[in-house]
Design a protein around this motif. Structure first.
Motif, PDB file in Angstrom:
ATOM      1  N   THR A  63      13.325  12.314  69.043  1.00  0.00           N
ATOM      2  CA  THR A  63      13.416  12.251  67.589  1.00  0.00           C
ATOM      3  C   THR A  63      13.754  10.835  67.127  1.00  0.00           C
ATOM      4  O   THR A  63      13.162  10.310  66.183  1.00  0.00           O
ATOM      5  N   GLY A  64      14.714  10.202  67.813  1.00  0.00           N
ATOM      6  CA  GLY A  64      15.058   8.830  67.475  1.00  0.00           C
ATOM      7  C   GLY A  64      13.880   7.890  67.636  1.00  0.00           C
ATOM      8  O   GLY A  64      13.665   6.980  66.824  1.00  0.00           O
ATOM      9  N   LEU A  65      13.083   8.118  68.669  1.00  0.00           N
ATOM     10  CA  LEU A  65      11.904   7.290  68.913  1.00  0.00           C
ATOM     11  C   LEU A  65      10.901   7.451  67.777  1.00  0.00           C
ATOM     12  O   LEU A  65      10.348   6.460  67.263  1.00  0.00           O
ATOM     13  N   ARG A  66      10.663   8.691  67.357  1.00  0.00           N
ATOM     14  CA  ARG A  66       9.725   8.950  66.268  1.00  0.00           C
ATOM     15  C   ARG A  66      10.214   8.347  64.956  1.00  0.00           C
ATOM     16  O   ARG A  66       9.440   7.765  64.192  1.00  0.00           O
ATOM     17  N   VAL A  67      11.491   8.514  64.676  1.00  0.00           N
ATOM     18  CA  VAL A  67      12.049   7.974  63.427  1.00  0.00           C
ATOM     19  C   VAL A  67      11.926   6.457  63.412  1.00  0.00           C
ATOM     20  O   VAL A  67      11.541   5.861  62.399  1.00  0.00           O
ATOM     21  N   SER A  68      12.249   5.811  64.526  1.00  0.00           N
ATOM     22  CA  SER A  68      12.163   4.353  64.579  1.00  0.00           C
ATOM     23  C   SER A  68      10.730   3.881  64.360  1.00  0.00           C
ATOM     24  O   SER A  68      10.498   2.874  63.671  1.00  0.00           O
ATOM     25  N   GLN A  69       9.759   4.602  64.903  1.00  0.00           N
ATOM     26  CA  GLN A  69       8.359   4.219  64.716  1.00  0.00           C
ATOM     27  C   GLN A  69       7.933   4.391  63.254  1.00  0.00           C
ATOM     28  O   GLN A  69       7.285   3.510  62.682  1.00  0.00           O
ATOM     29  N   GLY A  70       8.303   5.519  62.661  1.00  0.00           N
ATOM     30  CA  GLY A  70       7.937   5.756  61.266  1.00  0.00           C
ATOM     31  C   GLY A  70       8.562   4.744  60.323  1.00  0.00           C
ATOM     32  O   GLY A  70       7.887   4.190  59.439  1.00  0.00           O
ATOM     33  N   LEU A  71       9.858   4.484  60.512  1.00  0.00           N
ATOM     34  CA  LEU A  71      10.545   3.517  59.661  1.00  0.00           C
ATOM     35  C   LEU A  71       9.990   2.112  59.882  1.00  0.00           C
ATOM     36  O   LEU A  71       9.861   1.332  58.926  1.00  0.00           O
ATOM     37  N   GLY A  72       9.665   1.792  61.138  1.00  0.00           N
ATOM     38  CA  GLY A  72       9.134   0.469  61.433  1.00  0.00           C
ATOM     39  C   GLY A  72       7.810   0.211  60.740  1.00  0.00           C
ATOM     40  O   GLY A  72       7.614  -0.839  60.117  1.00  0.00           O
ATOM     41  N   VAL A  73       6.898   1.166  60.824  1.00  0.00           N
ATOM     42  CA  VAL A  73       5.596   1.009  60.186  1.00  0.00           C
ATOM     43  C   VAL A  73       5.741   0.913  58.672  1.00  0.00           C
ATOM     44  O   VAL A  73       5.107   0.071  58.017  1.00  0.00           O
ATOM     45  N   ALA A  74       6.604   1.768  58.104  1.00  0.00           N
ATOM     46  CA  ALA A  74       6.808   1.743  56.652  1.00  0.00           C
ATOM     47  C   ALA A  74       7.413   0.415  56.197  1.00  0.00           C
ATOM     48  O   ALA A  74       6.969  -0.202  55.228  1.00  0.00           O
ATOM     49  N   ALA A  75       8.436  -0.055  56.932  1.00  0.00           N
ATOM     50  CA  ALA A  75       9.077  -1.324  56.581  1.00  0.00           C
ATOM     51  C   ALA A  75       8.106  -2.485  56.755  1.00  0.00           C
ATOM     52  O   ALA A  75       8.082  -3.420  55.938  1.00  0.00           O
ATOM     53  N   GLY A  76       7.293  -2.436  57.805  1.00  0.00           N
ATOM     54  CA  GLY A  76       6.316  -3.495  58.022  1.00  0.00           C
ATOM     55  C   GLY A  76       5.319  -3.584  56.886  1.00  0.00           C
ATOM     56  O   GLY A  76       4.981  -4.685  56.426  1.00  0.00           O
TER      57      GLY A  76
END
Length: 410
Positions: free
Chosen positions: A339-352
């Motif tokens: 779950t942490g991995l998925r959240v980090s990926q989603g937040l990363g793409v959105a922030a990028g």
């Protein structure tokens, strides 16, 4: 690496995972095309694609704990059977859109406990052979990424050749094959944990151990490493490349990951792989800093492939993670990590995407992400070098303990 395939249990788990991953990618492409054809809306097409990912977050943190409370083989078989029925229902022509959206939510929700059970069972299969277990994870990493590329890359071609309905039925068939293989070849072990355990004992234990916190933090740096995927189209434009090159940019990282996994498995001794986690994690984001030089398409592809190759440290991270976490809470712990991995990926793409919009340059955004990643990775790498040989804390004996595993590994 091929020696692990001599194990009948692992072979069944490996094949079932590989065919299911390929089928999942076909379904994502098919549903996006289906919804767009019926609505003409890019928003709905993107929404149905996003829904194939998002429910895994809630399922990963909550439902993954079922893998500790019930027989893992039974859980995998039941989940695969449910997914087969749900995807086959999607294939019925004329299914209302609202029903389709509900069904799309069910599939990844059910997949979460199945993945947790599969992950934990693989460690049980090689409980007495750490070297073979590590090789099994290398093989899983290579095959999973390969199937994702084949499924996404060939999905459109297959749909054009046989249609959406038959493509969805193929995915339903992959889940059926998975259920049969697991039921036939995997041992029906008793539950690893107890139904009396606290619902989030696995997650509490993980975040109560300093060593695992550092290890997962190094893994979650992928949230920064994944930013180029979300910016593939503007990156191609800045590189002066044709729109068709977006697919190449998207494929470069997973192709690099496959090659890196093979090279690390083949040439780096197991004892050194654990020590190199911090250095490889730093390099995986550090490579992105070079996007500040505004590379052309070829150079950008090389950089992304290189980032993917050193990013293969993720395989070792999860292997070490599963070896540290006690078997009786491994399902819930895996769910928390995923779950942490998925959240980090989603937040990363959105922030990028937001940063690229604000500063007007995708390449500078990727470079900034790499710089931030290095700043975060270096202290984590130093901490891991000090902690990785520490013994794991014991799992608390009482399920209602509010602070399980609070000892810091030092």
């Amino acid at each position: 690496m091929g020696t692990v395939l001599a194990n009948r249990e692992f072979r069944a788990l490996w094949i079932s995972e590989a065919v299911s991953v390929a089928g999942d990618q076909l379904t994502r492409v098919a549903l996006a095309i289906l919804v767009y054809e019926r609505t003409g809306s890019a928003f709905y097409a993107a929404g149905i694609y996003a829904l194939t990912f998002l429910p895994a977050l809630a399922g990963g943190l909550g439902l993954s704990q079922l893998a500790d409370r019930y027989r893992r083989r039974t859980l995998m078989v039941v989940c695969s059977a449910i997914q087969a029925v749900v995807v086959a229902t999607m294939a019925i022509p004329g299914v209302p859109l609202w029903v389709l959206f509900v069904l799309v939510i069910i599939v990844p929700m059910v997949q979460s406990p199945a993945l947790a059970a599969q992950n934990a069972t693989t460690r049980e299969v090689f409980a007495d052979d750490d070297a073979q277990y590590l090789r099994s994870q290398d093989l899983r990493g290579i095959s999973t990424n390969t199937m994702m590329l084949l499924g996404l890359g060939g999905g459109g071609l297959l749909i054009g050749a046989i249609g959406i309905t038959w493509t969805l039925l193929i995915d339903a068939g992959t889940f059926t094959v998975a259920a049969i293989l697991v039921h036939r070849d995997v041992r029906n072990r008793p539950p690893a944990g107890s139904k009396d355990d606290g619902w989030f004992d696995g997650a509490k234990w993980v975040f109560g151990d300093r060593r695992l916190r550092v290890l997962l933090s190094l893994s979650w740096l992928v949230g920064l490493a994944v930013i180029p995927e979300g910016l593939a189209a503007p990156l191609a434009q800045e590189a002066g490349a044709a729109p068709e090159s977006v697919g190449w940019l998207l494929a470069a990282d997973p192709l690099g990951f496959i090659l890196g996994t093979f090279l690390i498995s083949r040439f780096v001794p197991d004892r050194h792989r654990i020590k190199l986690i911090g250095a490889l994690a730093t390099a995986s984001v550090g490579v992105l800093v070079l996007f500040a030089l505004k590379p052309n398409l070829i150079a950008a592809l090389v950089l992304l492939a290189l980032a993917g190759a050193v990013g293969a440290y993720q395989i070792t991270v999860m292997a070490v993670f599963n070896s540290i976490v006690p078997n009786e809470i491994r399902g819930g712990a895996f769910g928390a990590a995923r779950t942490g991995l998925r959240v980090s990926q989603g937040l990363g793409v959105a922030a990028g995407g937001l940063v690229a919009e604000l500063i007007g340059s995708a390449m500078n955004t990727v470079a900034l992400a790499g710089l931030l990643g290095v700043v975060l990775a270096i202290p984590l790498a130093v901490a891991w070098s000090r902690l990785h040989e520490a013994p794991a804390p014991a799992k608390p004996s009482t399920p209602d303990n509010d602070t399980p595993g609070r000892q810091e590994a030092a």
